[in-house]
Design an enzyme around this catalytic site. Sequence first.
Site, PDB file in Angstrom:
ATOM      1  N   ASP A  33      10.962  25.889 -31.956  1.00  0.00           N
ATOM      2  CA  ASP A  33      12.093  26.245 -32.813  1.00  0.00           C
ATOM      3  C   ASP A  33      11.602  26.095 -34.254  1.00  0.00           C
ATOM      4  O   ASP A  33      10.688  25.307 -34.514  1.00  0.00           O
ATOM      5  CB  ASP A  33      13.256  25.291 -32.535  1.00  0.00           C
ATOM      6  N   ASP A  53      15.123  20.856 -31.565  1.00  0.00           N
ATOM      7  CA  ASP A  53      15.857  19.653 -31.966  1.00  0.00           C
ATOM      8  C   ASP A  53      17.357  19.855 -32.113  1.00  0.00           C
ATOM      9  O   ASP A  53      18.081  18.909 -32.398  1.00  0.00           O
ATOM     10  CB  ASP A  53      15.305  19.139 -33.304  1.00  0.00           C
ATOM     11  N   CYS A  78       3.313   1.601   2.781  1.00  0.00           N
ATOM     12  CA  CYS A  78       4.541   0.811   2.578  1.00  0.00           C
ATOM     13  C   CYS A  78       5.551   1.593   1.753  1.00  0.00           C
ATOM     14  O   CYS A  78       6.710   1.765   2.147  1.00  0.00           O
ATOM     15  CB  CYS A  78       4.237  -0.498   1.850  1.00  0.00           C
ATOM     16  N   CYS A 108       0.844  -1.198   0.000  1.00  0.00           N
ATOM     17  CA  CYS A 108       0.000   0.000   0.000  1.00  0.00           C
ATOM     18  C   CYS A 108       0.875   1.242   0.000  1.00  0.00           C
ATOM     19  O   CYS A 108       2.098   1.163   0.073  1.00  0.00           O
ATOM     20  CB  CYS A 108      -0.933   0.010   1.220  1.00  0.00           C
ATOM     21  N   ASP A 155      19.153  24.728 -29.196  1.00  0.00           N
ATOM     22  CA  ASP A 155      17.869  24.748 -28.469  1.00  0.00           C
ATOM     23  C   ASP A 155      18.002  24.222 -27.040  1.00  0.00           C
ATOM     24  O   ASP A 155      17.083  24.379 -26.232  1.00  0.00           O
ATOM     25  CB  ASP A 155      16.828  23.889 -29.204  1.00  0.00           C
TER      26      ASP A 155
END
Length: 733
Positions: free
Chosen positions: A426, A624, A16, A13, A628
């Site tokens: 971008d 990419d 735990c 649970c 960036d």
Amino acid sequence: MKNIILKVNGMTCSACSNGLEKFLNKKNGIINANVNLVMSNVSINYDEKILNLKKIENYISQSGFESAGIFKTVTDEKENYINKKKIIVFSLLVIILLYISMGHMIKFIDVAIINPNENPIIYSMLLLFFTILFLLFGFDILKSGYKNLIHKMPNMDTLVSIGVISSFLYSLYGMCRILNGDYYFTNNLYFESSCIVIYFVKLGRHLDSINKDKTKEAIKKFVEITPEFAVIEVDNKEKKITLDEIKKGNVLICKPGEKIAVDGEIIEGKSHLDESFITGESKPVLKQKGNKVIAGSLNYDGYLKYKAEKIGKESTISQIVKIVLESGNAKMPIATLADKISSYFVPVIIIISVITLITYLLLGFDFSSALLAFITILVIACPCSLGLATPLAIVVSEGVCIKNGILIRKGVVLEKASKINTIVFDKTGTLTYGKLKISKIYNYSNISNDKLLQIIASIESLSTHPISNAFLDYINQRKIKKLKVSNFKNVQGYGVLGNVDNHKYILCNGKYLIENSILNMYKDDEQKLLSNKNSIIYVIKDKNIIALIGVNDIIRNNAKEVIEKLNKNNIETIMLTGDNEEVANKIGEELKIQKIFSNILPVQKADVITNLKKKNKIVMMCGDGINDSPALKKSDMGVSFESATDIAIDSSDVILMKNDLSSILKLINISKETVRIIKQNLFWAFFYNILMIPIAAGVLKPMGISLNPILASIAMTLSSFIVILNSLRLRKK
């Protein structure tokens, strides 16, 4: 710092997982520990100078749980099979037990020898025998409950253990009285309550594990995607070996209908490969000499030879599984409330049950009734559903994301994406394909076009910017060799420079001309290029412009549609580009982007993100390239394509494996649905306990509504099922 993911047994649970997490985070040498209840594992960042695997596993043991070593498999089929056999056996025993304890209430199946009124001693001895069997069956629960109580981390097992042992000891006392001739206790034995509570807790956990396994199907497919064996070429002969025997540089063979064994590069042959498990794209991809292949790809129609490059933990599959597991261990902000409540929940329930016991006795009820209410509260309040509410939904969502080609690197993304109100793109390689082509050359030098482009391509080949591909494609198609370049330098945001044949060449943008006071005498040609949406490379030799080269890019097919949908959903769209203002504006207008920032340096991209966040914007950055990466890091959520540079991917929280902008819309929708499901789960978990605890305490007894431990254990199991089934709805969505 080193990271390790361990499988942990015994967690049942949220109390735990929270207890273990707190315990580990307090230990010297552990930098950070994140426990995943659904996956039954813990991800630990630790100082290897202070700790090792043995010491960490010892910490886990001290906390009341058991380390099962390095986390390797998503499901344990052998363990599930053993549990299934035990459940079947004890299901039969439960039926026999109920027959013994309740058969005398139904006259036509009453057997005198086990009738409590006619043979109370035999009756009580039989119940004791069955109870001992069930206590052995649930020994792991009792052991966990005791250990966690000792370590001041009471959990669900603690509640069950206190209830079961209290019921057992009281019944044992009653049995001793029966053996001494006091038959009053014959109808006040609760041995069967102890047995049935254990049975339903174990049954519930077994069913939970089966349903949890369904939530992990997408991750499991990744683990099992690679073949068990591979064919290696040795001295022009084929040899079948296991994956563990493959070494880097080995030449492997893959025939039609077989799977690629490890990541590598094709050195001979051509074929269509199915990479849908990575990209989400069902259409086979044509691969030939020089192309990379990914372990697990299915070979459709060709004979391939490929060289092994990434094996074992370095492979794409292993890295993805590791990322998914680590992201699943990351805490979502919405889970903080559940974690905080869980840490107080179990101690509060113990206090409430004790107060109820005392209150019953003070009101004049017999000890038997008081004990029954005490046990019922402990059993009904087990926080199983509370513990499953968040992690289960996260695991299901990650599976949905994987199937859609969206790789989540941080679990918090699944909540954060639903709150995004600004997306910054971008331009080159994100809104466009980044496959630039040379459209026009204005050559003002006495160098031929081919020679000029040979020089430019040689310098650009040392750059990672997408613009370099336009020149490389040009010389590759014409089979022109690259020249030797010295003193290469990448000037971020401006361009590149290098020496060829003892001359310094600078390949730059318009901003570089302005900042270095370089005279541009070719404004008319420049304007012609700009009017046709060309990006311009200014070629400078010995401080003079010798050429203007226009390169064109293609806008992604669905970019306009994605931007329109984001605008309709009141998500602000912004474009950042180092390109000139005129080209940027034309592309921005075509895509209907709301704000455009042109002539931007990499550092300035990050500044734009920072300024947006200061205005309380929740920002997603999509990029990419290397330039960036600062902006991706600064944003609330960085998103890049699988085809992006390594630095951009490392700076991102999400990787779009299909290289498709529409995946952003899917991510936002999945996020919104995930948060909605989690809120429903948490509501149900809290509502269930708020409703059932007063009933268990006997508040509604005057109205004829009451519970006993047996009904409480059934209700507890059903509450977990509701949370599990609700989470599984995400797969259908």
